[in-house]
Design an enzyme around this catalytic site. Structure first.
Site, short mmCIF file in Angstrom:
data_model
loop_
_atom_site.label_atom_id
_atom_site.label_comp_id
_atom_site.label_asym_id
_atom_site.label_seq_id
_atom_site.Cartn_x
_atom_site.Cartn_y
_atom_site.Cartn_z
CE LYS A 1 3.50 -4.19 -6.83
NZ LYS A 1 4.21 -4.57 -5.59
CB SER B 1 6.34 -7.89 -6.58
OG SER B 1 5.85 -6.91 -5.68
CB SER C 1 7.82 -5.60 -3.59
OG SER C 1 7.75 -7.00 -3.59
#
Lengths: 95, 502
Positions: free
Chosen positions: B79, B154, B178
């Protein structure tokens, strides 16, 4: 509660934002809606309840006051700055 | 067509170590898939050159007969909010777009020490603010089953990278859902550990009292391996717990599973309610005791979250000032203009909303009514979970009220986007661990997930339950329901747990 233009200017100042008029208008509407939603806490009775600021079950973890080895030295960190001169971070005039 | 279960990561690294397959070919295959699925916009940047170099080093080590790690040659996606010197760490924002970090996040160090190879950085909502990956400065990521729908967020890019089987695992961060919500939107496993289990050192801070590092995988066994590798205390993050993961008794005999009555209402999509009812029946048949719970305080969790988290966000994001690193506006002529213009250009609208809400709830006159009250309500939520865990060992709930929604449907309406987090945020406020497990599909082929929540430090037990109750939770119909052509007819996708037999 009603969010005024003045409130938006104040919050923009606290947040260090230079906002356009269009942004201010849409943020005012969005913040109004969000604050409307979070205000539902008004109906909840929390008298006598202690606040929780963190969910980590330990506090005051001590270590020796020694600098741990760091991966990045002064030069590597300075090199990240958008502007530099004479090995220092360069900024425009303050006043 | 005959399909067999694909080896898990332990199997993959064993194949590499025994020279059945080279690390280079494994990494090449992952990079080729990343190219093939370019239009999903999974990655912000690829790490092709470094990845191939590292793979060749691992192959060379093996050829020399040297010992390699537990993830030797296993490709993964990172990420874009984990700092590492490989590529730029942008947090999918403009303000960090130029950032070439000199430091490496502890979690990344641990993965790489075991031989895992990062093939690219995945797209996310800017600074992890969002539930759809539409708030990325670089544009949205598409859902793995329907390109017109959101990936969730997210950590949307990471979820889709694993769902499309580009990589067997990806890192994520979970501040309010997320990891779990995009995992549920894409049919993969997503784990948010107990607060403090994995070091946050080197992860771009969002809300320090709820931020957690976790992972996406295709099966619970891989999740277990990653937790064994990454859990543990770190002197660079004083909120890490000494490793309890590898030492806890993970299996529990006949665990009691709680379901929350308060979540069974019309605000939850009928397919999600159907899936939950079905799985509860399956679990009963498999001999698990089901306990009904009433948790009325959870209804306030979302409001508490959207007070506490913006407050911490406004503080954590004040460091991004255009002075020491990142983007600086070229138009600024004074120091205060550097701050104002760099921050205004550099942040996305959702970043600005959260920073301003945070400053609002912390400002004098509103502090007691919002921030302090929310922190008291947080105590009530924690107490409610504690009571619930006297009656059951785990709680099974939906992850979000809806399956993946359409791109553009909610992005301009912050409150309706926030409502998607209503069932994921309470556990972050309480610091609990929770695992998203894929449980099926809607008739139109969208993924459905449920989450298993446990008390603090029950991480290993949750993952063991997912292995143990796997059949009851997944259902037996996996191949038939998943093998279908892509929505646009040009790509053929399959269950990432399976592979064709050549």
């Amino acid at each position: 509660m009603n969010i005024t233009e003045k409130d938006i200017d104040h919050l923009a100042e606290l947040s260090n934002f230079s906002l356009s008029e269009a942004e201010k208008t849409s943020l005012r509407q969005d913040l109004q809606n969000i604050i409307g939603y979070i205000s539902q806490l008004d109906e909840l009775d929390v008298s006598g309840v202690e606040p929780t600021y963190q969910v980590f079950e330990m506090e005051n973890i001590w270590r020796e006051d020694k600098i741990l080895p760091q991966e990045a030295d002064r030069e590597a960190l300075l090199n990240l700055a958008p502007a530099m001169t004479d090995n220092q971070i360069k900024v425009p005039k303050v006043l | 067509m005959l399909r067999l279960l694909k080896p898990n990561m332990k199997g993959m690294s064993m194949q590499i170590a025994s020279k059945d397959i080279s690390a280079v070919s494994m990494v090449k295959a992952a990079l080729e898939k990343a190219e093939k699925y370019q239009d999903y916009h999974v990655f912000v940047s690829l790490n092709s050159e470094n990845a191939l170099k590292k793979a060749a080093e691992i192959d060379a080590k093996i050829a020399r007969g040297e010992k390699v790690g537990r993830l030797a040659g296993v490709p993964y996606a990172l990420k874009d909010n984990f700092l590492s010197p490989e590529g730029k760490t942008t947090a999918s924002s403009k303000i960090l777009e130029p950032l070439e970090s000199p430091i490496t996040a502890t979690a990344v160090k641990k993965l790489e020490a075991e031989g895992a190879i990062m093939i690219g950085r995945t797209n996310m909502d800017s600074f992890a603010h969002g539930s759809s990956t539409e708030n990325s400065y670089f544009g949205p990521t598409s859902n793995s089953k329907d390109k017109a729908r959101v990936a969730g967020g997210s950590s949307g890019g990471s979820a889709v990278a694993v769902a499309l089987d580009i990589v067997p695992f990806a890192t994520g961060t979970d501040t309010g859902g997320s990891i779990r919500q995009p995992a549920s939107f894409n049919g993969v496993y997503g784990f948010k550990p107990t607060y403090g289990t994995i070091s946050r050192y080197g992860v771009v801070a969002m809300a320090s009292s709820t931020d957690c590092v976790g992972f996406f995988t295709q099966n619970p066994e891989d999740m277990d391996l990653l937790m064994q590798i990454c859990a543990g205390q770190d002197s660079y993050d004083m909120t890490t717990l000494p490793d309890f993961y590898t030492t806890t008794q993970s299996r529990q005999d006949s665990p009691r599973i709680g379901i929350i009555k308060d979540f069974d209402n019309d605000a939850v999509h009928p397919e999600i309610r159907r899936a939950l009812t079905e799985k509860v029946d399956e679990l009963k048949k498999a001999g698990y005791e089901i306990v009904e719970l009433s948790m009325p305080a959870l209804k306030y969790a979302l409001a508490v979250y959207y007070i506490v988290v913006p407050a911490e966000v406004s503080s954590n994001l004040s460091r991004h000032d255009g002075i020491r690193y990142g983007y600086r506006s070229a138009e600024a002529e004074t120091l205060s203009e550097v701050y104002g213009k760099s921050r205004s250009d550099g942040f996305m609208p959702e970043n600005k909303r959260r920073i301003m809400i945070g400053n609002f709830v912390l400002s004098s006159g509103f502090y007691d009514a919002y921030y302090l009250k929310a922190q008291k309500a947080r105590t009530l939520i924690i107490q409610e979970y504690a009571k619930a865990f006297e009656k059951c060992d785990f709680i099974l709930t939906p992850v979000s009220p809806n399956p993946a929604f359409k791109l553009g449907e909610k992005v301009n309406d912050p409150v309706s986007m926030y409502m998607e987090d209503v069932m994921s945020v309470p556990i972050n406020l309480a610091g609990l661990p929770s695992l998203t497990i894929p449980v099926g599909k809607t008739p139109e082929g969208l993924d459905l997930g449920l989450q298993i929540i446990g008390p603090r430090r029950s991480d290993a037990a949750i993952i063991a339950l997912a292995m143990q109750a796997g059949d009851a939770l997944r259902g037996p119909a996996a191949p038939a329901r998943i093998l279908r052509d892509g929505v646009d007819g040009d790509t053929k996708r399959q269950d990432p747990r399976e592979e064709e037999v050549k």
